[in-house]
Scaffold this active site. Structure first.
Site, mmCIF file in Angstrom:
data_model
loop_
_atom_site.group_PDB
_atom_site.id
_atom_site.type_symbol
_atom_site.label_atom_id
_atom_site.label_comp_id
_atom_site.label_asym_id
_atom_site.label_seq_id
_atom_site.Cartn_x
_atom_site.Cartn_y
_atom_site.Cartn_z
ATOM 1 N N ASP A 1 60.245 -43.520 22.679
ATOM 2 C CA ASP A 1 61.175 -42.864 21.995
ATOM 3 C C ASP A 1 62.612 -43.177 22.777
ATOM 4 O OD1 ASP A 1 59.506 -42.155 19.839
ATOM 5 O OD2 ASP A 1 59.283 -39.949 20.480
ATOM 6 N N GLY A 2 62.367 -43.200 24.096
ATOM 7 C CA GLY A 2 63.470 -43.071 25.161
ATOM 8 C C GLY A 2 64.105 -44.454 24.914
ATOM 9 N N ASN B 1 68.971 -36.363 20.942
ATOM 10 C CA ASN B 1 67.995 -35.391 20.991
ATOM 11 C C ASN B 1 68.326 -33.895 21.419
ATOM 12 O OD1 ASN B 1 65.428 -36.708 20.355
ATOM 13 N ND2 ASN B 1 64.739 -36.658 22.218
ATOM 14 N N ASP C 1 65.865 -21.079 33.884
ATOM 15 C CA ASP C 1 66.032 -22.301 34.632
ATOM 16 C C ASP C 1 66.842 -23.159 33.841
ATOM 17 O OD1 ASP C 1 64.185 -21.120 36.395
ATOM 18 O OD2 ASP C 1 62.196 -22.554 35.916
ATOM 19 N N TYR D 1 62.135 -32.005 24.581
ATOM 20 C CA TYR D 1 62.244 -31.001 25.621
ATOM 21 C C TYR D 1 61.943 -29.566 24.918
ATOM 22 C CZ TYR D 1 63.566 -29.363 30.324
ATOM 23 O OH TYR D 1 63.430 -28.809 31.578
#
Length: 280
Positions: free
Chosen positions: A66-67, A141, A171, A184
Site C-alpha cells: 500500500d505504501g 491517507n 500524543d 494509522y
C-alpha cells in the site's frame, strides 16, 4: 487498456521478478509497457518522477505494498491516470492482487476492459507560521501531527471552519481520508469508513482524556490544528514536513486532486476488509 507504466519498489521481495513477469506478459499481448524503479526521494519528485511517465499511459501498475501505491499516487496525482497495485508487502487494503494466476487474471482484465474505476479523495495541508504559508503538501491517507522525539504529551486546539471545536492533550492528531481510515486511523482506534465516501476523520492518538473520540467531518470542512508545544512535527502519508513551533497552524482541507484506482469487479471493499480482518 493498452498502454501501461510500472512503478516497482525494489526494496520489496519479489518486486523485480513481478515487474519482469508483467512487462513480458503485457508485451506478448501487444500492449505497450514502460517501467520505473522507485528510488530515494528527491525534492523535485519525491519517489516517482512524473516527467518519466510516457504520454498516452492508460494505467499505472505499482508493485510493492500500500505504501508504494500511496507514494506513487502522491507523486503522480496531477496526471489523472488510474492506479492498480500488486501486493509484495504485508496487509494490502489498496493493492488488488499478489501473484500467480491472480496476477495474470488481473492483467487480462485490464487488457479486456473488465474493471471499474473508483475516485478517492485526497487532502491538502498548509503549515502557517506568522500568518504565511511555509509548507504545503497532499495526502491520500492522512495528515498526522505527532511528537518529534520526546516522550511527552502534546497540546492542540482544533478549529473547524474557523470555529473552536476542542482542545486535546494527546500524543498526536490524525486527519484521515476514507482511504486512510484503514491505516494509522484504524490503529489509533478510529472508525473504518467506506473508501468511496467523501469525509474526513479526526482521531486523537493516545488521548489523555476519557471522553476523547474520533469525529467524522464533511469533505468540504476545513480543519485547523493549532500547535501549543515545542517538539511536534507534521507528516503527510508518513513523509515528514518541517518541525512545528508553538503557534503554528496546520490547515487541512479536501484537495482538488483525486486518486483514481482500478477496481476488479470481483473484489469489493467489504470482501477485502473481511479477508484482512480474518487474517487471510
Amino acid at each position: 487498456m493498452r498502454a501501461f507504466y510500472i512503478v516497482a519498489n525494489p526494496d520489496k521481495a519479489g518486486a523485480m521478478e513481478a515487474e519482469r513477469e508483467i512487462r513480458e506478459y503485457l508485451t506478448q499481448k501487444g500492449a505497450v509497457c514502460a517501467a520505473f524503479r522507485m528510488g530515494r526521494p528527491e525534492p523535485k519528485c519525491r519517489y516517482t518522477d512524473p516527467d518519466q511517465v510516457p504520454e498516452g499511459t492508460e494505467c499505472i501498475i505499482t508493485i510493492g505494498g500500500d505504501g508504494t501505491l500511496i507514494q506513487a499516487a502522491r507523486d503522480l496525482a496531477g496526471l489523472g491516470i488510474p492506479f492498480v497495485g500488486v501486493n509484495r508487502g504485508h496487509l494490502g487494503y489498496l493493492t488488488q492482487v499478489s501473484g500467480g494466476q491472480e496476477l495474470k487474471d488481473m492483467l487480462n482484465a485490464l487488457l479486456e476492459g473488465r474493471f471499474c474505476l473508483e475516485s478517492r479523495m485526497m487532502l491538502e495541508g498548509q503549515m502557517i507560521r506568522g500568518g504565511r504559508s511555509v509548507y504545503q503538501d497532499i495526502a491520500l491517507n492522512e495528515v498526522v501531527i505527532s511528537r518529534r522525539d520526546t516522550l511527552k504529551a502534546l497540546h492542540f486546539r482544533i478549529m473547524v471552519n474557523g470555529q473552536f471545536l476542542n482542545r486535546y492533550t494527546a500524543d498526536g492528531m490524525i486527519i484521515a481520508t476514507p482511504t486512510g481510515s484503514t491505516a494509522y486511523n484504524l490503529s489509533a482506534g478510529g472508525p473504518i469508513v467506506a473508501p468511496e465516501t467523501r469525509m474526513m476523520v479526526l482521531t486523537p492518538i493516545c488521548s489523555h482524556s476519557l471522553n476523547a473520540r474520533s469525529i467524522v467531518l464533511g469533505a468540504e470542512d476545513e480543519i485547523t490544528v493549532v500547535v501549543e508545544d515545542e517538539g511536534s512535527m507534521a507528516s503527510f502519508d508518513g513523509n515528514p514536513a518541517d518541525s512545528l513551533c508553538p503557534g503554528d497552524q496546520i490547515v487541512i482541507r479536501r484537495s482538488p486532486l483525486e486518486t483514481v484506482l482500478v477496481q476488479l469487479r470481483k473484489i469489493s471493499f467489504l470482501q477485502n476488509l473481511s479477508s484482512k480482518m480474518a487474517g487471510v
